[in-house]
Design an enzyme around this catalytic site. Sequence first.
Site, short mmCIF file in Angstrom:
data_model
loop_
_atom_site.label_atom_id
_atom_site.label_comp_id
_atom_site.label_asym_id
_atom_site.label_seq_id
_atom_site.Cartn_x
_atom_site.Cartn_y
_atom_site.Cartn_z
N HIS A 39 -14.55 63.82 69.80
CA HIS A 39 -14.60 62.36 69.79
C HIS A 39 -15.10 61.86 71.14
O HIS A 39 -14.31 61.62 72.06
CB HIS A 39 -13.20 61.79 69.51
CG HIS A 39 -12.60 62.26 68.23
ND1 HIS A 39 -12.12 63.54 68.06
CD2 HIS A 39 -12.42 61.62 67.04
CE1 HIS A 39 -11.65 63.67 66.82
NE2 HIS A 39 -11.82 62.52 66.19
N HIS A 79 -7.15 62.41 70.40
CA HIS A 79 -8.56 62.73 70.17
C HIS A 79 -9.41 62.38 71.39
O HIS A 79 -10.56 62.83 71.49
CB HIS A 79 -9.08 61.98 68.94
CG HIS A 79 -9.01 60.49 69.03
ND1 HIS A 79 -7.89 59.78 68.67
CD2 HIS A 79 -9.91 59.58 69.46
CE1 HIS A 79 -8.11 58.49 68.86
NE2 HIS A 79 -9.32 58.34 69.35
N GLY A 165 -6.09 52.11 67.10
CA GLY A 165 -5.42 52.72 65.96
C GLY A 165 -3.92 52.83 66.16
O GLY A 165 -3.13 52.59 65.24
N ASN A 194 -11.41 48.49 72.13
CA ASN A 194 -12.87 48.53 71.96
C ASN A 194 -13.33 48.05 70.58
O ASN A 194 -14.52 48.09 70.28
CB ASN A 194 -13.41 49.94 72.24
CG ASN A 194 -12.79 51.01 71.35
OD1 ASN A 194 -12.50 50.77 70.18
ND2 ASN A 194 -12.57 52.19 71.92
N HIS A 274 -17.46 57.62 67.31
CA HIS A 274 -16.01 57.83 67.43
C HIS A 274 -15.63 59.29 67.24
O HIS A 274 -14.89 59.84 68.05
CB HIS A 274 -15.27 56.96 66.41
CG HIS A 274 -13.77 57.03 66.52
ND1 HIS A 274 -13.04 58.15 66.18
CD2 HIS A 274 -12.86 56.12 66.95
CE1 HIS A 274 -11.76 57.92 66.39
NE2 HIS A 274 -11.62 56.69 66.86
N GLU A 421 13.73 54.72 62.94
CA GLU A 421 14.05 56.15 63.05
C GLU A 421 12.97 56.94 63.79
O GLU A 421 13.27 57.78 64.65
CB GLU A 421 14.26 56.74 61.65
CG GLU A 421 15.50 56.24 60.94
CD GLU A 421 15.31 54.91 60.22
OE1 GLU A 421 16.28 54.40 59.64
OE2 GLU A 421 14.15 54.39 60.23
N PHE A 447 16.85 59.63 55.79
CA PHE A 447 15.89 58.96 56.65
C PHE A 447 15.17 59.93 57.59
O PHE A 447 14.30 59.51 58.36
CB PHE A 447 16.57 57.86 57.47
CG PHE A 447 17.18 56.78 56.62
CD1 PHE A 447 16.67 56.48 55.36
CD2 PHE A 447 18.28 56.06 57.06
CE1 PHE A 447 17.23 55.49 54.57
CE2 PHE A 447 18.85 55.06 56.28
CZ PHE A 447 18.33 54.78 55.03
N HIS A 471 25.51 62.18 55.84
CA HIS A 471 25.29 61.83 54.44
C HIS A 471 24.30 62.83 53.83
O HIS A 471 23.19 62.48 53.41
CB HIS A 471 24.80 60.39 54.30
CG HIS A 471 25.79 59.35 54.75
ND1 HIS A 471 26.40 59.39 55.98
CD2 HIS A 471 26.28 58.26 54.12
CE1 HIS A 471 27.23 58.36 56.11
NE2 HIS A 471 27.18 57.66 54.97
#
Length: 684
Positions: A39, A79, A165, A194, A274, A421, A447, A471
């Site tokens: 990248h 990346h 991202g 960018n 990219h 979490e 979870f 749990h």
Amino acid sequence: MVYLCTNNRAMNNINVMNHAADNIRILAVAMVEKAHSGHPGGAMGGADFINVLFSEYLVYDPQDPAWTGRDRFFLDPGHMSPMLYAALALRGYFSLGELQAFRQWGSVTPGHPEVDVLRGIENTSGPLGQGHALAAGAAVAEKFLEARLGSVMMQHKIYAYISDGAVQEEISQGVGRIAGNLGLNNLIMFYDANNVQLSTQCDLVSTEDTAMKYRAWGWKVVTIDGHNVDEIRHALDEAIAEPQRPTLIIGKTIMAKGALKEDGSSYEHSVKTHGAPLGGDAYVNTIKHLGGNIDQPFEIFDNVAQLYAQRKEQLNQLVAERRTAERAWREANPDLAQQMDEWFSGRAPKVDWSGLTLQEGAATRVASAACLGILAEQVPNMICASADLSNSDKTDGFLKKTKELVRGDFSGAFFQAGVAELTMADMCIGMMLHGGVVAAMGTFFVFSDYMKPAIRLAALMQTPVKFIWSHDAFRVGEDGPTHQPIEQEAQIRLMEKLKNHAGYDSVRVFRPADVYETAECWKLAMANVDTPTALILSRQNVDMLPADNPYADVAKGAYIVSGSDAQPDIILVANGSEVSTLVATSEMLRHDGVHVRVVSAPSEGLFRRQPQAYQEVVLPADVKKFGLTAGLPVTLEGLVGIGPKSAIYGMSSFGFSAPYKVLDEKLGYTAEHIYKEVKAFLNR
């Protein structure tokens, strides 16, 4: 710290700084081109900021990269590793030959950076968003330690680098909220804005006001031209001086800054840059345009080498002054200095468990709470966290002996993460990456699905964080199947079977069978400094194992609970609350003259670490085996096996909504029903 940067600026003119940034761009582009993958675009856009940070601001000891007083830099978009490797090469941490081996087998320059403090890499960069969460955790650790050790030993900054991202990833909301709420003014994050991501322009998928969002969370926000050296400097100066808030520096940058196409026109802003090499004439034109030698692009310009050599000399002076102050602190605080060294040693803390009191027949989460109470009293550098469930996952056993970490007061040791979490998990891992801290965290087992990327990163980095999951089965009951972990144990046991590159179990997993097994599992968890540990705990009360049970054998991962017949007719295998069910079943079978053995296997991974002779004694290959699990049958296949001599009773569907004792009855998890299942298996 600022005065040194100012001194450095007097000698670093803008032309030299821009030349150094172009040097980073050339190296990054050449690395990707030689590897035929990678990248380049983002690395080119971020070169100016990384150069200013590394050549003028970041404080580290050139002679001792692991110095506890160093600033930390966490890269989120992994990346963009070519940018980081190139900048670290200018610091002398990577050779040009190592850059040329980018993305190759056995290389120290993999496609995404992997933690290597001695080479200046503080974190393994996983899926987007996690790197800056690790940084936020490190910032919490620094504040926590400053409250105990003082500002002489803890005065460094935590820098993070984030991309478009990662800002979109949901985890960024958790980090933004928590860092702002805690007032982590030691956290400085550069946002490489960018407007380009892997397949689209960012404004096609998001038009939110990022600056306003972070301000709403309580951050200081500065927006700059990410290629303007003076604007970068001023933003960093402001961030370093900020007394109450974390700082977000929004750097408006250009994807593939300086890149040219085959025809010589601009290749900047292109999505195509990219995630792929520039290729052909575009590569050639770009290298030439940036001032590189197309025949030998892997070079460090003389004036750039001088720039970083100059910074090294200044750092040697600064670090010498810091270390003089540290020595004076140590002389004035010998006991605290010894304690600090122990905290940063990586050794397991010493814990006296003799005062532990357990309630027989209680839920294993209750036993865990008692263990956490001991740890809160005896491990002063331990932080325990919960995702808004402390009174239910029973991490409040720790909280009752301390207080919460809050803005302006980090003298407590309990981290209330709120309902986040994954953020909580990554921040706890970041605390341990910082060093000097032991971190544990709790939530419901179901979870753990949210936490999988963080669990995987902890395994890859061999970070011995402690996961506390309560749990543990369908016996959550009235909450219904949405909250019942059916497949979760199978998933985490699959990770348990994996080895990392150093040969350690990826995750050490324990599901204890009663309160005393829980205590043994906690002892093993605290002793484990090589890999993360997971404890899977019951919500409901659990019957005790036989009075003469050899609990010390929990350390072997699996052991004989009852019926040590040399030639049993059948071996019953389980972990957790199902073990006591099998003990009751075994008594019924013995009345029928069946020679039966019951094996508790809280940790399959640890059991497979034992000598083969021991494994064969506990689970001889030629004896029939019957497994009982509250999860998927595959959970026990590694112990019970597959074939005519093996049977496993487990869940084949999601559970139902009812009180747990009703569910046990309806789903067949009673000694009477399992007795019938075992008899049928023996009579086949």
